[in-house]
Design an enzyme around this catalytic site. Structure first.
Site, PDB file in Angstrom:
ATOM      1  N   TYR A  49      38.546  28.122  43.933  1.00 38.24           N
ATOM      2  CA  TYR A  49      39.690  29.019  43.798  1.00 38.24           C
ATOM      3  C   TYR A  49      40.598  28.849  45.008  1.00 38.24           C
ATOM      4  O   TYR A  49      40.253  29.197  46.131  1.00 38.24           O
ATOM      5  CB  TYR A  49      39.233  30.475  43.670  1.00 38.24           C
ATOM      6  CG  TYR A  49      38.500  30.792  42.375  1.00 38.24           C
ATOM      7  CD1 TYR A  49      38.462  29.896  41.313  1.00 38.24           C
ATOM      8  CD2 TYR A  49      37.825  32.000  42.217  1.00 38.24           C
ATOM      9  CE1 TYR A  49      37.785  30.175  40.136  1.00 38.24           C
ATOM     10  CE2 TYR A  49      37.152  32.295  41.038  1.00 38.24           C
ATOM     11  CZ  TYR A  49      37.131  31.385  40.010  1.00 38.24           C
ATOM     12  OH  TYR A  49      36.457  31.673  38.848  1.00 38.24           O
ATOM     13  N   ASN A 156      29.369  28.130  31.685  1.00 40.67           N
ATOM     14  CA  ASN A 156      29.949  27.228  30.679  1.00 40.67           C
ATOM     15  C   ASN A 156      28.969  26.180  30.157  1.00 40.67           C
ATOM     16  O   ASN A 156      29.381  25.128  29.685  1.00 40.67           O
ATOM     17  CB  ASN A 156      31.202  26.529  31.240  1.00 40.67           C
ATOM     18  CG  ASN A 156      32.235  27.516  31.751  1.00 40.67           C
ATOM     19  OD1 ASN A 156      32.731  28.348  30.999  1.00 40.67           O
ATOM     20  ND2 ASN A 156      32.555  27.437  33.033  1.00 40.67           N
ATOM     21  N   ARG A 213      46.566  35.846  26.942  1.00 38.58           N
ATOM     22  CA  ARG A 213      47.297  35.393  25.752  1.00 38.58           C
ATOM     23  C   ARG A 213      47.568  36.542  24.782  1.00 38.58           C
ATOM     24  O   ARG A 213      48.496  36.459  23.971  1.00 38.58           O
ATOM     25  CB  ARG A 213      46.515  34.285  25.034  1.00 38.58           C
ATOM     26  CG  ARG A 213      46.326  33.033  25.866  1.00 38.58           C
ATOM     27  CD  ARG A 213      45.785  31.867  25.044  1.00 38.58           C
ATOM     28  NE  ARG A 213      44.590  32.189  24.293  1.00 38.58           N
ATOM     29  CZ  ARG A 213      43.358  32.174  24.787  1.00 38.58           C
ATOM     30  NH1 ARG A 213      43.155  31.876  26.064  1.00 38.58           N
ATOM     31  NH2 ARG A 213      42.316  32.442  24.031  1.00 38.58           N
TER      32      ARG A 213
END
Length: 297
Positions: A49, A156, A213
């Site tokens: 990050y 993930n 979104r």
């Protein structure tokens, strides 16, 4: 076994340096203090990050907190992703690393930046297709034995990738961090949700609001947004974000959303709503159908 993460929500610091509220240590410290006030003690980071600058910001910010506040915080960070950037000289292409030398190097760097003696939860950020599972497992065991990490997990991974690493060590895997939201529901069908439920393993859900979104002009998500707005009106909720989070809460696993807002008022509202709202089963399925654009079978 006592759960590693007992509280229901996590705060994610990914965008901290891109907000006027949190880009400086004083503001970041105030947000951390608010998290503790709201009984959110787990803070999510990653070594990539802003090339480690967010971890460094955390380390400077906690110096503004009291000793009791610092002791109350729990830190998650992730490693393994490499990509071309000023902070990663010599990297030509995006790739992943899980070799022992790299894990030790990155853990030491994160500990120094974060200003802590131990990483409470250390995650492999992405599955490394070249991973030597036994070597990776030994490195994680060594980090645990040395006290540099309290627990490890993955992020993930597929169900098979996760099981391969679990089978390589007796050190319990503490958590899996994946993307789940009303706009990303693949984990419901690909086995990851069922695997987490079977193992009683927390699913730390990133982008629980579909990466923002839901609030943008995305034609594909318009039916979903309309359904969320309808349910929000019927439940007298403060916004579609509250309904989207309540939808996650209905999943039959230990779901722990990572809230990414940098705005104190929004964070407080989302936390209060998450703990108060419970969706009707029919509304839950209506939202799923709106996202997928087809009735459930």
């Amino acid at each position: 076994m006592k759960p590693l993460i007992e509280n229901d929500l996590i705060w994610g610091a990914w965008r901290a340096r891109h907000s006027d509220t949190t880009r400086e240590p004083d503001g970041f410290a105030r947000l951390l203090a608010l998290c503790l006030e709201l009984e959110i003690d787990w803070i999510d980071h990653a070594d990539i990050y802003d090339d480690g600058a967010v971890e460094d910001l955390h380390g400077r910010a906690i110096q503004r907190l009291s000793a009791a506040q610092r002791q109350g915080l729990r830190v998650i960070t992730k490693c393994g992703v490499r990509f071309p950037s000023p902070g990663q000289p010599g990297v030509r292409t995006v790739h992943y690393r899980s070799d022992a030398a790299y894990l030790h190097q990155q853990a030491d760097a994160s500990l120094q930046r974060l200003g802590v003696d131990q990483i409470d939860l250390y995650l492999l950020h992405r599955p490394d297709y070249l991973m030597q599972a036994e070597e990776t497992a030994r490195a994680l065991e060594d980090l645990h034995t040395s006290g540099k990490i309290a627990a490890y997990g993955v992020s993930n991974f597929s169900i098979h990738q996760l099981e391969r690493l679990r089978a390589s060590t007796e050190l319990p895997m503490a958590a899996h961090q994946i993307e789940i939201s009303v706009g990303e529901t693949s984990a419901l069908d690909d086995g990851r949700l069922d695997q987490a439920a079977r193992l009683d393993m927390p699913l730390l859900t990133w982008s629980p609001l579909a990466g923002g979104r839901l609030f943008h002009d995305d034609g594909r998500l318009q039916p979903l947004r309309e359904r969320l707005e309808q349910v929000a009106r019927e439940m007298d909720a403060g916004g579609i974000d509250e309904i989207a989070l309540a939808w996650l809460k209905g999943l039959p696993a230990r779901i722990q959303p990572i809230l990414g807002t940098m705005q104190p008022d929004r964070l407080r509202r989302q936390v209060m709503a998450y703990r108060a709202l419970n969706l009707d089963r029919q509304d839950w399925y209506a939202i799923l159908e709106a996202e997928r654009g087809t009735p459930v079978p």
